[in-house]
Design a protein around this motif. Sequence first.
Motif, PDB file in Angstrom:
ATOM      1  N   ASN A   1      -3.507  -3.080  11.717  1.00  0.00           N
ATOM      2  CA  ASN A   1      -4.159  -2.919  10.419  1.00  0.00           C
ATOM      3  C   ASN A   1      -5.159  -4.019  10.090  1.00  0.00           C
TER       4      ASN A   1
ATOM      5  N   SER B   1      -7.427  -3.432   2.094  1.00  0.00           N
ATOM      6  CA  SER B   1      -7.212  -1.997   1.924  1.00  0.00           C
ATOM      7  C   SER B   1      -6.932  -1.649   0.464  1.00  0.00           C
TER       8      SER B   1
ATOM      9  N   GLY C   1      -5.709   5.165  -1.489  1.00  0.00           N
ATOM     10  CA  GLY C   1      -6.865   5.549  -0.687  1.00  0.00           C
ATOM     11  C   GLY C   1      -7.033   7.047  -0.570  1.00  0.00           C
TER      12      GLY C   1
ATOM     13  N   HIS D   1     -12.892  -5.778   3.123  1.00  0.00           N
ATOM     14  CA  HIS D   1     -12.067  -5.089   4.120  1.00  0.00           C
ATOM     15  C   HIS D   1     -10.576  -5.181   3.818  1.00  0.00           C
TER      16      HIS D   1
ATOM     17  N   ARG E   1     -11.241   1.091  10.512  1.00  0.00           N
ATOM     18  CA  ARG E   1      -9.998   1.345   9.795  1.00  0.00           C
ATOM     19  C   ARG E   1     -10.273   2.285   8.615  1.00  0.00           C
ATOM     20  N   LYS E   2      -9.248   2.587   7.858  1.00  0.00           N
ATOM     21  CA  LYS E   2      -9.416   3.520   6.744  1.00  0.00           C
ATOM     22  C   LYS E   2      -9.231   2.831   5.403  1.00  0.00           C
ATOM     23  N   ASP E   3      -9.995   3.278   4.417  1.00  0.00           N
ATOM     24  CA  ASP E   3      -9.761   2.907   3.021  1.00  0.00           C
ATOM     25  C   ASP E   3      -9.879   1.417   2.731  1.00  0.00           C
ATOM     26  N   CYS E   4     -10.877   0.776   3.363  1.00  0.00           N
ATOM     27  CA  CYS E   4     -11.217  -0.586   2.950  1.00  0.00           C
ATOM     28  C   CYS E   4     -11.889  -0.501   1.576  1.00  0.00           C
TER      29      CYS E   4
ATOM     30  N   ASP F   1      -4.065  -7.792   5.316  1.00  0.00           N
ATOM     31  CA  ASP F   1      -4.976  -7.983   4.185  1.00  0.00           C
ATOM     32  C   ASP F   1      -5.096  -9.460   3.815  1.00  0.00           C
TER      33      ASP F   1
ATOM     34  N   ARG G   1       0.807  -1.218   0.000  1.00  0.00           N
ATOM     35  CA  ARG G   1       0.000   0.000   0.000  1.00  0.00           C
ATOM     36  C   ARG G   1       0.844   1.274   0.000  1.00  0.00           C
TER      37      ARG G   1
END
Lengths: 324, 324
Positions: free
Chosen positions: A287, B168, B172, B166, B181-184, A253, A170
């Motif tokens: 995460n 990422s 994002g 979910h 969380r952010k940017d799933c 992930d 990412r």
Amino acid sequence: MIQKYSIGIDIGGTNTVYGIVNTRGDIVSKGSMSTTISDNVIEYTKLLGRAIKEMMRRADISPKRVVGVGIGAPCANFTTGVIEAATDLPWPSPIPLKDLMEKELELPVRVTNDANAATIGEMYYGSARGMANFLMITLGTGVGSGIVCNGQLLTGSRGFAGELGHCSVREGRGRLCGCGRKDCLQNYASAKGVVLTALDMMDENQDIPSLMRDITRENLTAKDVYEAALKGDTLALRTFEYTGEVLGRSCADFASFSDPEAIILFGGVAGAFEFIYPAMRRAMEENILHLYRDRIRILRSGLEASEAAVLGASALVWLPGKAS
Amino acid sequence: MIQKYSIGIDIGGTNTVYGIVNTRGDIVSKGSMSTTISDNVIEYTKLLGRAIKEMMRRADISPKRVVGVGIGAPCANFTTGVIEAATDLPWPSPIPLKDLMEKELELPVRVTNDANAATIGEMYYGSARGMANFLMITLGTGVGSGIVCNGQLLTGSRGFAGELGHCSVREGRGRLCGCGRKDCLQNYASAKGVVLTALDMMDENQDIPSLMRDITRENLTAKDVYEAALKGDTLALRTFEYTGEVLGRSCADFASFSDPEAIILFGGVAGAFEFIYPAMRRAMEENILHLYRDRIRILRSGLEASEAAVLGASALVWLPGKAS
């Protein structure tokens, strides 16, 4: 009851090693030959077949007591039995390895790539014993992986499942991968990735002294970084910390895919487990989706590095189901 | 030969729908009741059991001809048979749904979450018929997924496999997900994600007129964006293009996991398939490892939206192996 055996063969770019393995996972006899012994693959398989038959004779193990042969080789496809597109072997691909070796040995042969062979070895004889769901990540020259779900090796629709080293990272730094894309996990967690991170660390922290600065940029290896870390070198330690962070975020992930019980690290870079683990664990938990939090173990391989390749290949024989 | 049947039940936050399905995938009888009919789950399962027995009587199908019952419900775990932590049902979790319904119906019951039920339905009766390796991505209020490998639904070590919504997103925009969380992926490819993208598009392109500007920000829905796109609205079209790009990049990474034969899109947002597909295909091929390039089909669901939930749940019964 008569003891049964399997034969494991690991074909590397330089050497081919092989062994006879009993059902407890002991290598009872082993040997090796040069992979580059012939630039004709048919000639090579003939010589390999002869060497293995000779090994069986010397060990006084009749072919009737050998259940089968497992081979780990770069780009070998479990589903088709073929080496598809290997760039580091001395013969042109595709190579119908399974068929060639079955002809030589008159025993059932299964083939798979190195990472999958290591995965199966780990499941039968290593840290994943008794686990039906785990991920194996091999941190070596490249980053490979093997995925086990419901006790089965994931092969996918054409035998190419489990290329997690080529999932994208990412927060990438624009590193070009050998596959032609940018910022694959492999460019961060392989031996080469560790070196690239160490160079970045030195460039970005000119004010911090480091033992690694005594080595020219071109000659720096992951082993040098490890040895500097052992001596407490700040930038070497930060290099492995960053490697662990990237691995941890990626594994967060990966968890969403197969809900594994454990993630197992194998290969040269995993030798720095003590330096990678704390940051990897922290980044993974920070995460990861709440469903998986604090539930996935991170383990290092339970196999001797020198035996893992042969053990893993030999264990292919014990997989349920049929290959090709 | 006597025709066999299975029963499918879909428990949603508002309604519970159920039906009797024959082996060809025809719903021969169906019914529904309010999920909120009782705030006591034991009372609810009693009423549901009674309604289903009544349906069988009316259809003149004896319980002996029913092989089993499949239930799709939010957060239902195939492995444990329990609804683990559902936030949109009127009863506190955990709920031992499998046990409760087996008691009421005296038939074997399997449960799974909505996305997995849809996946199984697709495998038996929809676009994935005959496929042993595919991914199903449900684009609805959230983004769910179901993963089939070697003809089996991936459940993972504790029944939580397949939460691809979910994973990422690499590029994002800092969107906060319901999971904390952010940017799933869910924040980009769900109905809400489409709306967020449309709002971003309007903010970032003040000079471009759009039909969507006639609707207040709070009231804009994914359906509004779709209707604007149907009329050729530039920003609505770009919204779906961006949705497709994000999906395509994510699917390029998902391919490295399981080497699927196809990726199937299901759910409300998949209704805009015509607008999402071109960008999704392009982004997937541009970002995918060469091993998978031009080899993975992107398909839309082959099931009628109104029947998919019941069909999918009923097909759970036909899965090989044992659940809980």
